[in-house]
Design an enzyme around this catalytic site. Sequence first.
Site, short mmCIF file in Angstrom:
data_model
loop_
_atom_site.label_atom_id
_atom_site.label_comp_id
_atom_site.label_asym_id
_atom_site.label_seq_id
_atom_site.Cartn_x
_atom_site.Cartn_y
_atom_site.Cartn_z
N SER A 21 0.84 -1.21 0.00
CA SER A 21 0.00 0.00 0.00
C SER A 21 0.87 1.26 0.00
CB SER A 21 -0.88 0.03 1.25
OG SER A 21 -1.83 -1.00 1.20
N ARG A 25 1.47 4.32 -2.97
CA ARG A 25 1.23 5.74 -2.66
C ARG A 25 2.49 6.57 -2.86
NH1 ARG A 25 -2.45 2.52 -0.44
NH2 ARG A 25 -4.43 3.33 0.32
N ARG A 120 -14.18 -6.67 -10.57
CA ARG A 120 -14.30 -6.05 -9.24
C ARG A 120 -15.12 -4.76 -9.31
NH1 ARG A 120 -8.44 -6.34 -6.62
NH2 ARG A 120 -9.58 -5.56 -4.81
N ASP A 313 -6.78 -8.10 4.52
CA ASP A 313 -6.05 -9.01 3.62
C ASP A 313 -5.49 -10.23 4.36
OD1 ASP A 313 -6.60 -7.25 1.58
OD2 ASP A 313 -4.67 -6.22 1.71
N ARG A 344 -12.76 -14.58 -1.72
CA ARG A 344 -11.88 -15.22 -0.73
C ARG A 344 -12.65 -15.97 0.35
NH1 ARG A 344 -7.39 -10.28 -0.39
NH2 ARG A 344 -6.32 -10.87 -2.33
N ARG A 386 -3.04 -14.10 -2.17
CA ARG A 386 -3.22 -14.33 -0.72
C ARG A 386 -3.71 -15.77 -0.46
NH1 ARG A 386 -0.88 -9.84 1.05
NH2 ARG A 386 -1.65 -7.92 0.12
O1 LIG Z 1 -5.67 1.03 0.03
C1 LIG Z 1 -4.99 -0.01 -0.07
O2 LIG Z 1 -3.76 0.00 -0.32
C2 LIG Z 1 -5.67 -1.31 0.12
C3 LIG Z 1 -6.91 -1.34 0.72
C4 LIG Z 1 -7.67 -2.57 0.94
O3 LIG Z 1 -8.73 -2.61 0.00
P1 LIG Z 1 -10.17 -1.93 0.29
O4 LIG Z 1 -9.99 -0.50 0.47
O5 LIG Z 1 -10.96 -2.23 -0.96
O6 LIG Z 1 -10.69 -2.64 1.49
C5 LIG Z 1 -6.80 -3.81 0.79
O7 LIG Z 1 -7.62 -4.95 0.68
C6 LIG Z 1 -5.87 -3.73 -0.39
O8 LIG Z 1 -5.03 -4.86 -0.43
C7 LIG Z 1 -4.98 -2.53 -0.32
C1 LIG Z 2 -6.93 -6.90 -2.24
C2 LIG Z 2 -5.64 -6.75 -2.50
O1 LIG Z 2 -5.09 -5.81 -3.36
P1 LIG Z 2 -5.80 -4.88 -4.44
O2 LIG Z 2 -7.17 -4.53 -3.97
O3 LIG Z 2 -4.90 -3.72 -4.58
O4 LIG Z 2 -5.85 -5.69 -5.72
C3 LIG Z 2 -4.63 -7.57 -1.79
O5 LIG Z 2 -3.43 -7.29 -1.96
O6 LIG Z 2 -4.97 -8.52 -1.07
#
Ligand SMILES: O=C(O)C1=C[C@@H](OP(=O)(O)O)[C@@H](O)[C@H](O)C1
Ligand SMILES: C=C(OP(=O)(O)O)C(=O)O
Length: 427
Positions: A21, A25, A120, A313, A344, A386
């Site tokens: 993450s 960013r 998605r 996650d 998942r 994952r």
């Molecule tokens: O902002 C991010 O970097 C993330 C937010 C999460 O998703 P959601 O915001 O859809 O929950 C997470 O599941 C993803 O792996 C990374």
């Molecule tokens: C949900 C995930 O990532 P993203 O939403 O960025 O595909 C993840 O890394 O488990």
Amino acid sequence: MKISKLTHPLRGELKVPGDKSISHRAVMLGSLAQGDTEVSDFLEGADCLSTIDCFRKMGIDIEKTDHKIIIHGKGLHGLKKPYGILDCGNSGTTMRLISGILSGQSFESTLTGDPSIKKRPMNRIIRPLKMMGADIKSINSNDCAPLSIVGKQLNGIEYHSPLASAQVKSCILLAGLYADSPTSVTEPYVSRNHTELMLSYFEGDVKTLETTAMIQPEPHLKGQKVDVPGDISSAAYFIAAALMIPGSKILLKNVGINPTRSGIITVCKSMGGKIELISQRNDGYEPTADLLIQSSDLHGCVIGGGMIPTLIDEIPIIAVLASFASGITMIKDAQELKVKESNRLDIMVKELQAMGVNVEGTDDGMIIQGGNPMNGTEIESYLDHRIAMAFSIAGLVCEGETTIKHSNCIDISYPGFYKDLAELSQD
Ligand SMILES: O=C(O)C1=C[C@@H](OP(=O)(O)O)[C@@H](O)[C@H](O)C1
Ligand SMILES: C=C(OP(=O)(O)O)C(=O)O
């Protein structure tokens, strides 16, 4: 990949790769800042490479050396109309966050990705962005990618999000950089706050109060030096393995322990897991620690509510831990897991059942009666990194052999996962 039951403890020290993450960013804000941003321990996973590729296509010069990247930022209004379609690959974070940025540009763009991301939901960002005046649409009118965006002058909004989602929140805050007045996002629970922390670190004006984050438009973001902490979501697999395998003792160095991300530590401790946080640091803008983990007698627990976004996650690997732990674990309020890279919830239930686990799916989670012997079998990863990593760790405590199909999807977030596992499990 084939995994056999591990008959000796995990031992040693490991530095897990940089946080996914935060790496995303750093590329985004580095591109929108004036001056250079130097990022060390950048995660070279496929998802973050997709983000780099998108910004290069918009004229940003990004140099890459071993574990370090340098982004030559061009300021808030320095992006160019991309040559060609922006390909976000498998990365939901790339697609949703970039959409916020693109909505405020003076050019048109199209975003696409792999078959998983095209399924998605994108309405969660399309709706608030349209409230800000954005011209964004799902090209196939199915609320999914590909997305087409015509940049516009945006207006600030006060958005009450129905979801605790850092991707939704970050998308709106990044669009808010280009609005004509302040923008705020209020969530049902606090989601990971890496965008807010990094915006402040880059001298943006962001304030947070409980579950609300507010941004002032048109800041002069300044390039910075970013040291990316180890990804707690990657550390989670080795935390679980060390807790389950008798006699194990491992040290995971410099892991990010931001409280909006580290629910896995709280849950493992509540299951009886021995995890010590040593050398806690907060010298940059994200807190880190070394984690000392020792094998433990684990028991079930209940997980739900505001805890879920802090470990979203990690639920696949928590389900593995719960299958091994004695007693009942109940995971609830986790319906978001149905719309990740794969469903998942359904997949964990189905594949754990194939390993002989007593688990039942519910509308928003699962109930696991743990502590019974688990059997190795063939596991379909559904190309979800994952799922592949969670079942690789499950294979270490199963009788017989476990085969993980299409395990190379792990490169999305953790290239080198099996090498690091092999290092910790040397006899
Ligand atoms: O902002 C991010 O970097 C993330 C937010 C999460 O998703 P959601 O915001 O859809 O929950 C997470 O599941 C993803 O792996 C990374
Ligand atoms: C949900 C995930 O990532 P993203 O939403 O960025 O595909 C993840 O890394 O488990």
